[in-house]
Design a protein around this motif. Sequence first.
Motif, PDB file in Angstrom:
ATOM      1  N   GLY A  51       2.936  -2.118 -12.930  1.00 15.56           N
ATOM      2  CA  GLY A  51       1.967  -1.075 -12.908  1.00 15.56           C
ATOM      3  C   GLY A  51       0.696  -1.781 -12.730  1.00 15.56           C
ATOM      4  N   GLY A  52       0.293  -2.729 -13.504  1.00 15.75           N
ATOM      5  CA  GLY A  52      -0.932  -3.466 -13.221  1.00 15.75           C
ATOM      6  C   GLY A  52      -1.066  -4.186 -11.827  1.00 15.75           C
ATOM      7  N   ARG A  59      -7.847  -2.511  -5.857  1.00 16.20           N
ATOM      8  CA  ARG A  59      -9.212  -3.400  -5.500  1.00 16.20           C
ATOM      9  C   ARG A  59      -8.798  -3.952  -4.196  1.00 16.20           C
ATOM     10  NH1 ARG A  59      -9.793  -9.042  -7.519  1.00 16.20           N
ATOM     11  NH2 ARG A  59     -11.901  -9.353  -7.083  1.00 16.20           N
ATOM     12  N   ALA A  60      -7.549  -4.450  -3.890  1.00 20.76           N
ATOM     13  CA  ALA A  60      -7.176  -4.936  -2.737  1.00 20.76           C
ATOM     14  C   ALA A  60      -7.730  -4.117  -1.648  1.00 20.76           C
ATOM     15  CB  ALA A  60      -5.820  -5.468  -2.726  1.00 20.76           C
ATOM     16  N   VAL A  61      -7.139  -2.948  -1.540  1.00 18.57           N
ATOM     17  CA  VAL A  61      -7.528  -2.018  -0.601  1.00 18.57           C
ATOM     18  C   VAL A  61      -9.030  -1.821  -0.238  1.00 18.57           C
ATOM     19  CG1 VAL A  61      -7.380   0.454   0.059  1.00 18.57           C
ATOM     20  CG2 VAL A  61      -5.426  -0.776  -0.577  1.00 18.57           C
ATOM     21  N   ARG A  62      -9.860  -1.599  -1.400  1.00 14.66           N
ATOM     22  CA  ARG A  62     -11.159  -1.788  -1.405  1.00 14.66           C
ATOM     23  C   ARG A  62     -11.795  -2.847  -0.438  1.00 14.66           C
ATOM     24  NH1 ARG A  62     -15.010  -3.645  -4.078  1.00 14.66           N
ATOM     25  NH2 ARG A  62     -13.729  -3.793  -5.969  1.00 14.66           N
ATOM     26  N   LEU A  63     -11.063  -3.975  -0.936  1.00 11.65           N
ATOM     27  CA  LEU A  63     -11.782  -5.194  -0.469  1.00 11.65           C
ATOM     28  C   LEU A  63     -11.398  -5.462   0.787  1.00 11.65           C
ATOM     29  CD1 LEU A  63     -11.353  -7.498  -3.533  1.00 11.65           C
ATOM     30  CD2 LEU A  63     -13.571  -6.767  -2.695  1.00 11.65           C
ATOM     31  N   HIS A  69     -11.152  -4.635   7.603  1.00 13.11           N
ATOM     32  CA  HIS A  69      -9.709  -4.610   7.907  1.00 13.11           C
ATOM     33  C   HIS A  69      -9.087  -3.422   7.452  1.00 13.11           C
ATOM     34  CE1 HIS A  69     -10.163  -8.919   8.598  1.00 13.11           C
ATOM     35  NE2 HIS A  69     -10.481  -9.011   7.314  1.00 13.11           N
ATOM     36  N   ALA A  70      -9.578  -2.277   8.208  1.00 15.29           N
ATOM     37  CA  ALA A  70      -9.081  -0.887   7.653  1.00 15.29           C
ATOM     38  C   ALA A  70      -7.725  -0.674   7.931  1.00 15.29           C
ATOM     39  CB  ALA A  70     -10.102   0.098   8.465  1.00 15.29           C
ATOM     40  N   ALA A  71      -7.254  -1.188   9.014  1.00 15.14           N
ATOM     41  CA  ALA A  71      -5.838  -1.240   9.253  1.00 15.14           C
ATOM     42  C   ALA A  71      -4.936  -1.735   8.565  1.00 15.14           C
ATOM     43  CB  ALA A  71      -5.431  -1.682  10.614  1.00 15.14           C
ATOM     44  N   SER A  72      -5.486  -2.953   7.932  1.00 11.91           N
ATOM     45  CA  SER A  72      -4.480  -3.613   6.633  1.00 11.91           C
ATOM     46  C   SER A  72      -4.722  -2.863   5.553  1.00 11.91           C
ATOM     47  CB  SER A  72      -5.033  -5.236   6.608  1.00 11.91           C
ATOM     48  OG  SER A  72      -4.759  -5.714   7.554  1.00 11.91           O
ATOM     49  N   ALA A  73      -5.760  -2.241   5.168  1.00  9.41           N
ATOM     50  CA  ALA A  73      -5.978  -1.287   4.021  1.00  9.41           C
ATOM     51  C   ALA A  73      -5.105  -0.090   3.862  1.00  9.41           C
ATOM     52  CB  ALA A  73      -7.414  -1.222   3.710  1.00  9.41           C
ATOM     53  N   ASP A  74      -4.919   0.334   5.173  1.00  9.63           N
ATOM     54  CA  ASP A  74      -4.171   1.753   5.423  1.00  9.63           C
ATOM     55  C   ASP A  74      -2.849   1.332   5.239  1.00  9.63           C
ATOM     56  OD1 ASP A  74      -6.586   3.107   5.947  1.00  9.63           O
ATOM     57  OD2 ASP A  74      -6.224   3.056   8.180  1.00  9.63           O
ATOM     58  N   ILE A  80       2.783   0.292   0.064  1.00 10.78           N
ATOM     59  CA  ILE A  80       3.115  -0.445  -0.947  1.00 10.78           C
ATOM     60  C   ILE A  80       2.544   0.240  -2.134  1.00 10.78           C
ATOM     61  CG2 ILE A  80       2.783  -2.504  -2.438  1.00 10.78           C
ATOM     62  CD1 ILE A  80       4.545  -2.986   0.249  1.00 10.78           C
ATOM     63  N   LEU A  81       1.411   0.816  -2.233  1.00  8.36           N
ATOM     64  CA  LEU A  81       0.524   1.567  -3.510  1.00  8.36           C
ATOM     65  C   LEU A  81       1.641   2.755  -3.726  1.00  8.36           C
ATOM     66  CD1 LEU A  81      -2.073   1.427  -4.977  1.00  8.36           C
ATOM     67  CD2 LEU A  81      -2.818   3.098  -3.361  1.00  8.36           C
ATOM     68  N   GLY A  82       1.883   2.686  -5.032  1.00  8.89           N
ATOM     69  CA  GLY A  82       2.678   3.937  -5.530  1.00  8.89           C
ATOM     70  C   GLY A  82       4.206   3.852  -5.166  1.00  8.89           C
TER      71      GLY A  82
END
Length: 151
Positions: A51-52, A59-63, A69-74, A80-82
């Motif tokens: 969960g942590g 934070r990783a997505v925001r950074l 790197h919008a494509a990587s964040a997306d 992965i998220l959730g």
Amino acid sequence: MSDHRGNPEEARQRPDRVPDATVEALGALSKALETTERARGRLYDFHQLTGGADFELDRAVRLLREAGHAASADRVEREILGRNVIPGHWTFQIVEAYNATYYEAFKRVEAEIREELADGADHLFEARLKEERRTHGHPDHRATPDEAPGT
């Protein structure tokens, strides 16, 4: 079930009818339950660590976005998220299933057998070891907290 809450040391008094072999068997059953308690703790560690990590992904997505790197964040958000850790399950569901299917049954059976064979007395094996291994008369080897030093 016997109620020894008033005097914890009374809960470890070996009933006269309980032979050494039964004390040893109950000790093995108790040790197995204690090991299960440790495994359950590791399961809660797994739950909280996963969960942590999932929250750290925010934070990783925001950074990643801030670094251009919008494509990587997306991709992290989408893949992965959730995400389920096993099909259809988040970690809390694994913990709940373990508790309901295995842990609660194990606790119940151990307590029922202890009640049946030793009037509910707990840690008889360890209490026997303590009595065998302590130095009688030494102030730091008293049998119980309320025993007078030197007895």
